[in-house]
Design an enzyme around this catalytic site. Sequence first.
Site, PDB file in Angstrom:
ATOM      1  CE  LYS A 175     -58.961  30.828 -46.988  1.00 23.74           C
ATOM      2  NZ  LYS A 175     -59.534  30.052 -48.086  1.00 23.74           N
ATOM      3  CD  GLU A 250     -60.228  47.395 -48.360  1.00 23.50           C
ATOM      4  OE1 GLU A 250     -61.433  47.679 -48.520  1.00 23.50           O
ATOM      5  OE2 GLU A 250     -59.374  48.253 -48.093  1.00 23.50           O
ATOM      6  CB  CYS A 284     -66.978  44.964 -51.856  1.00 20.31           C
ATOM      7  SG  CYS A 284     -65.565  45.314 -52.889  1.00 20.31           S
ATOM      8  CD  GLU A 382     -71.438  43.068 -49.540  1.00 10.46           C
ATOM      9  OE1 GLU A 382     -71.133  42.220 -48.686  1.00 10.46           O
ATOM     10  OE2 GLU A 382     -70.605  43.768 -50.127  1.00 10.46           O
TER      11      GLU A 382
HETATM   12  P1  NAD Z   1     -65.857  35.242 -46.989  1.00 14.88           P
HETATM   13  O1  NAD Z   1     -65.691  36.177 -45.842  1.00 14.88           O
HETATM   14  O2  NAD Z   1     -66.794  34.122 -46.869  1.00 14.88           O
HETATM   15  O3  NAD Z   1     -64.440  34.586 -47.353  1.00 14.88           O
HETATM   16  C1  NAD Z   1     -63.299  35.367 -47.628  1.00 14.88           C
HETATM   17  C2  NAD Z   1     -62.073  34.518 -47.369  1.00 14.88           C
HETATM   18  O4  NAD Z   1     -61.997  34.237 -45.971  1.00 14.88           O
HETATM   19  C3  NAD Z   1     -62.096  33.169 -48.081  1.00 14.88           C
HETATM   20  O5  NAD Z   1     -60.799  32.858 -48.514  1.00 14.88           O
HETATM   21  C4  NAD Z   1     -62.542  32.223 -46.977  1.00 14.88           C
HETATM   22  O6  NAD Z   1     -62.129  30.900 -47.154  1.00 14.88           O
HETATM   23  C5  NAD Z   1     -61.862  32.845 -45.757  1.00 14.88           C
HETATM   24  N1  NAD Z   1     -62.448  32.483 -44.469  1.00 14.88           N
HETATM   25  C6  NAD Z   1     -63.700  32.005 -44.216  1.00 14.88           C
HETATM   26  N2  NAD Z   1     -63.853  31.786 -42.901  1.00 14.88           N
HETATM   27  C7  NAD Z   1     -62.693  32.109 -42.291  1.00 14.88           C
HETATM   28  C8  NAD Z   1     -62.239  32.133 -40.944  1.00 14.88           C
HETATM   29  N3  NAD Z   1     -63.011  31.740 -39.942  1.00 14.88           N
HETATM   30  N4  NAD Z   1     -60.987  32.596 -40.686  1.00 14.88           N
HETATM   31  C9  NAD Z   1     -60.193  33.021 -41.688  1.00 14.88           C
HETATM   32  N5  NAD Z   1     -60.555  33.012 -42.992  1.00 14.88           N
HETATM   33  C10 NAD Z   1     -61.796  32.574 -43.294  1.00 14.88           C
HETATM   34  O7  NAD Z   1     -66.185  36.173 -48.246  1.00 14.88           O
HETATM   35  P2  NAD Z   1     -66.533  35.711 -49.731  1.00 14.88           P
HETATM   36  O8  NAD Z   1     -67.916  35.166 -49.724  1.00 14.88           O
HETATM   37  O9  NAD Z   1     -65.426  34.894 -50.276  1.00 14.88           O
HETATM   38  O10 NAD Z   1     -66.507  37.119 -50.500  1.00 14.88           O
HETATM   39  C11 NAD Z   1     -67.577  37.996 -50.512  1.00 14.88           C
HETATM   40  C12 NAD Z   1     -67.389  39.105 -49.494  1.00 14.88           C
HETATM   41  O11 NAD Z   1     -66.147  39.777 -49.726  1.00 14.88           O
HETATM   42  C13 NAD Z   1     -68.441  40.187 -49.611  1.00 14.88           C
HETATM   43  O12 NAD Z   1     -68.928  40.553 -48.341  1.00 14.88           O
HETATM   44  C14 NAD Z   1     -67.699  41.357 -50.239  1.00 14.88           C
HETATM   45  O13 NAD Z   1     -68.235  42.621 -49.951  1.00 14.88           O
HETATM   46  C15 NAD Z   1     -66.329  41.185 -49.701  1.00 14.88           C
HETATM   47  N6  NAD Z   1     -65.355  41.858 -50.574  1.00 14.88           N
HETATM   48  C16 NAD Z   1     -64.838  43.074 -50.195  1.00 14.88           C
HETATM   49  C17 NAD Z   1     -63.946  43.742 -51.015  1.00 14.88           C
HETATM   50  C18 NAD Z   1     -63.372  45.088 -50.616  1.00 14.88           C
HETATM   51  O14 NAD Z   1     -62.408  45.505 -51.234  1.00 14.88           O
HETATM   52  N7  NAD Z   1     -63.927  45.789 -49.640  1.00 14.88           N
HETATM   53  C19 NAD Z   1     -63.560  43.183 -52.226  1.00 14.88           C
HETATM   54  C20 NAD Z   1     -64.090  41.947 -52.597  1.00 14.88           C
HETATM   55  C21 NAD Z   1     -64.994  41.294 -51.752  1.00 14.88           C
END
Ligand code: NAD
Length: 478
Positions: A175, A250, A284, A382
């Site tokens: 996804k 992550e 991140c 963050e």
């Molecule tokens: P997000 O948590 O909003 O979304 C991530 C994914 O989860 C998307 O595909 C989204 O559609 C999906 N999602 C949303 N709600 C969901 C639910 N209820 N159940 C299952 N899936 C769901 O994050 P974002 O805004 O897309 O990305 C930014 C975040 O990602 C930041 O907090 C960043 O730190 C983190 N990040 C971490 C790493 C790492 O390696 N640690 C790398 C990249 C980004």
Amino acid sequence: MLTLPGIFIDGVWQHGTQVLTVTNPSTEQRLAQVAGGDGEAVARAAQAAQAAFAQWSRTTGAQRAEHLRAIARGVEARRERLIELQSSNNGKPLAESAIDVDDVIATFDYYAGLAQALDAQQDQALALPSEDFVARVRREPCGVVGLIVPWNFPMVTTAWKLAPALAAGCCAVLKPSEVTPLAELELAHIIAQSGLPAGVFNLVCGTGLAVGAPLASDSRIAKVSFTGSNAVGVQVMQRAAETVKGVSLELGGKSSLLVLESADLQRAIELACGGGFFNAGQMCSATSRVLVADALYDAFVDGVLARVAAIRVGDPFAGETDMGPLVNQAQYLRVMGAIERGVQAGASVLCGGRRVERPCGYFIEPTVFADVPLDSALWREEIFGPVLCVKRVGSEAEAVALANDSEFGLVASVVTTDGQAAQRVADQLQAGLVWVNAPQVIFPQAAWGGYKQSSLGRELGPWGLSAFQEVKHVVTAV
Ligand code: NAD
């Protein structure tokens, strides 16, 4: 407007009923529509993956390595197109998108090597304290896996999950983020054309609630590997708990760059700007806390301000651009809100903090704060935008204590010319990856992930592969 099929199940592209509108963050123009799916599509994808697993899980590592290499070559052949899609949908400057695509190639090639090596490792004897039994060890794929990825490094976060999952012998349902599906769709087309058997790789585009949530719940999915925010990571873990799924997470970070008294000042300035403003700070791993030894502080701040003034913010497609826009309006508003609350909390803006004067686009000036209260959201949470907080520290011990004073523990950077200090400090930092005098280089061979609330498990390296494997012992009486 072009409407792209946003579902790929059992080797067939399909249009779903949930239409996503995809925009270009530099121009605010619509780029495309993607016809994604919902829980029904997730169920069909999981079923197709489960059916394909019967054959795919019995292939040899060497056979799977061939498929992974074919994907890497396909990505190589479409490199320019992927770079263009990444820059138009995500807003990264072309050079940063190129780094992403090259990372994807390197990751598929690396896991091809690990898949190949698996065959020789299979069925190794285990030494037992008894002559009455012999035992052998097998590493088997854990089953059908759900892969949920964010928008800040589309394709890269996908490759870090999909390549080891396929190498292990798992089948996958991916996804992508609803914000940045375009490069992911192109990658999916490359995978589809690479000769992978139908059902081994499936994709369902859609929102978190429509697609992510059912993926985390589906009983056919053995494991969910998620990258994204902490709030959603917790929800994924809760849903996965209902069927006792494996979970890799992550999540977020609040990482530090420590400039020790022995640092090379110019290098410290370069690394601070890289750690804060690469990908417009939407990382991140952003080292958004900069902890500077008292003796260097004034010169360091002067140097950073001069360096920031030279950062060219603008069109990702212009060769000279150093920093692009934030990914969308929601992220722009989130970061502007965080800046505003930082000012209200008493922090001083040394530079930036405003929207970049342009006719359109979600551009924010690279921003540097000082005097940030240690209990403020600006210091503790963050921000995920181009915002650095610099702080004067009186000792190495204070710098380490401040860096570790966080609920996160993803990465850290140390700048020093003193090798012993580098080792001493790196060893004390609660972070999964510490860079010493180095930019944020990431090698597929070295683990990715952090301490505390930043991660559960590790990606990349052999750890990334074992995240998709079960261990089986066969004990036989002789
Ligand atoms: P997000 O948590 O909003 O979304 C991530 C994914 O989860 C998307 O595909 C989204 O559609 C999906 N999602 C949303 N709600 C969901 C639910 N209820 N159940 C299952 N899936 C769901 O994050 P974002 O805004 O897309 O990305 C930014 C975040 O990602 C930041 O907090 C960043 O730190 C983190 N990040 C971490 C790493 C790492 O390696 N640690 C790398 C990249 C980004």
